[in-house]
Design a protein around this motif. Structure first.
Motif, PDB file in Angstrom:
ATOM      1  N   UNK A  11       0.808  -1.216   0.000  1.00 13.93           N
ATOM      2  CA  UNK A  11       0.000   0.000   0.000  1.00 13.93           C
ATOM      3  C   UNK A  11       0.841   1.266   0.000  1.00 13.93           C
ATOM      4  N   UNK A  12       1.963   1.234   0.698  1.00 13.70           N
ATOM      5  CA  UNK A  12       2.825   2.404   0.782  1.00 13.70           C
ATOM      6  C   UNK A  12       3.877   2.425  -0.320  1.00 13.70           C
ATOM      7  N   UNK A  17       7.686   0.381   5.314  1.00 11.47           N
ATOM      8  CA  UNK A  17       6.312   0.774   5.634  1.00 11.47           C
ATOM      9  C   UNK A  17       5.340  -0.373   5.377  1.00 11.47           C
ATOM     10  N   UNK A  18       5.480  -1.039   4.238  1.00 11.46           N
ATOM     11  CA  UNK A  18       4.576  -2.147   3.913  1.00 11.46           C
ATOM     12  C   UNK A  18       4.782  -3.338   4.836  1.00 11.46           C
ATOM     13  N   UNK A  19       6.018  -3.543   5.281  1.00 14.30           N
ATOM     14  CA  UNK A  19       6.275  -4.631   6.228  1.00 14.30           C
ATOM     15  C   UNK A  19       5.534  -4.380   7.535  1.00 14.30           C
ATOM     16  N   UNK A  44      -0.124   5.754   3.888  1.00 14.43           N
ATOM     17  CA  UNK A  44       0.188   4.453   4.469  1.00 14.43           C
ATOM     18  C   UNK A  44       1.662   4.308   4.840  1.00 14.43           C
ATOM     19  N   UNK A  45       2.482   5.266   4.421  1.00 11.44           N
ATOM     20  CA  UNK A  45       3.863   5.313   4.895  1.00 11.44           C
ATOM     21  C   UNK A  45       3.960   6.057   6.226  1.00 11.44           C
ATOM     22  N   UNK A  46       2.875   6.701   6.625  1.00 11.43           N
ATOM     23  CA  UNK A  46       2.873   7.485   7.854  1.00 11.43           C
ATOM     24  C   UNK A  46       3.162   6.705   9.124  1.00 11.43           C
ATOM     25  N   UNK A  47       2.533   5.542   9.343  1.00 14.67           N
ATOM     26  CA  UNK A  47       2.749   4.812  10.591  1.00 14.67           C
ATOM     27  C   UNK A  47       4.204   4.461  10.877  1.00 14.67           C
ATOM     28  N   UNK A  48       4.952   4.019   9.875  1.00 10.22           N
ATOM     29  CA  UNK A  48       6.349   3.657  10.129  1.00 10.22           C
ATOM     30  C   UNK A  48       7.174   4.901  10.449  1.00 10.22           C
ATOM     31  N   UNK A 169      -8.083   1.650  -2.045  1.00 10.74           N
ATOM     32  CA  UNK A 169      -6.870   1.020  -1.518  1.00 10.74           C
ATOM     33  C   UNK A 169      -7.044  -0.492  -1.372  1.00 10.74           C
ATOM     34  N   UNK A 170      -8.276  -0.944  -1.253  1.00  7.56           N
ATOM     35  CA  UNK A 170      -8.529  -2.381  -1.131  1.00  7.56           C
ATOM     36  C   UNK A 170      -8.062  -3.159  -2.347  1.00  7.56           C
ATOM     37  N   UNK A 171      -7.905  -2.475  -3.476  1.00  6.92           N
ATOM     38  CA  UNK A 171      -7.533  -3.119  -4.731  1.00  6.92           C
ATOM     39  C   UNK A 171      -6.062  -2.921  -5.100  1.00  6.92           C
ATOM     40  N   UNK A 172      -5.315  -2.252  -4.249  1.00  6.52           N
ATOM     41  CA  UNK A 172      -3.907  -1.959  -4.558  1.00  6.52           C
ATOM     42  C   UNK A 172      -3.019  -3.106  -4.084  1.00  6.52           C
TER      43      UNK A 172
END
Length: 206
Positions: A11-12, A17-19, A44-48, A169-172
């Motif tokens: 997603x990111x 980030x995706x990990x 979606x890169x924000x949390x990391x 995003x559900x389809x990415x």
């Protein structure tokens, strides 16, 4: 930490980030919360980014009890996690408090024992910062990519649960699908702009 899945999300479009999104349900919810008014992959890169800057673990309890001013600084960076760091820092902490109080700090408890798609949608809709559309998209994301599929999940996530669609995003799942989703969103924006413009033209002509 409860794992969401063994296969990595994309997603990111960033490995670290995706990990994190793939193993941490709280990170995934925060990414979804941030996904507004900025590019999806940045959200979606924000949390990391937040996790790396924080003092202490990135979990609902720690975030909920973090000093608010210090948490704003974490979100603001530089670089800022979101274009509205102060507002988003407050929203993330409010979400964390809800998860801490209602689910004992276990984000995956939102869906681990859910019995129906409607129940799942109701739980997500009750989250601070999750409107009707965001909640439906997250139901679709859980169903399509994380195999969380309670009875009626597709119906609860309409129109985002549709197979073969590239609407959210559900389809990415890779770069190509991200491009298709972005194209769909751009087309939807154009349609909305035309709908808004029509009454204006009639008023001027009339």
């Amino acid at each position: 930490m409860t794992s969401t899945r063994s296969k990595k999300l994309c997603l990111a479009q960033q490995p670290d980030a995706d990990e994190m999104l793939s193993r941490d349900p709280f990170a995934l919810l925060v990414g979804m919360l941030l996904d507004q008014q900025i590019p999806m992959e940045r959200a979606f890169a924000g949390p990391v980014a937040i996790a790396k800057r924080m003092a202490g673990p990135f979990d609902p309890s720690t975030v909920a009890h973090y000093d608010p001013d210090a948490f704003v600084e974490v979100v603001a960076g530089p670089p800022a996690v979101h274009r509205f760091p102060t507002a988003m820092a407050a929203r993330i902490q409010t979400l964390a408090k809800h998860l801490d109080e209602e689910y004992g700090g276990n984000a995956s408890a939102l869906w681990s024992d859910v019995k129906s798609g409607d129940d799942l949608l109701a739980r997500l809709s009750a989250l601070p910062g999750f409107g009707a559309q965001k909640a439906k998209i997250f139901v679709a994301l859980l169903g399509k990519q994380l195999k969380v599929r309670p009875r009626g999940w597709r119906e609860a996530s309409e129109p985002y649960g549709e197979d073969g669609a590239y609407k959210s995003v559900a389809d990415v799942i890779d770069v190509a699908s991200l491009v298709k989703v972005r194209q769909f969103k751009q087309e939807q924006q154009l349609v909305q702009q035309r709908v808004v413009a029509r009454p204006l033209r009639r008023t001027r002509n009339g």
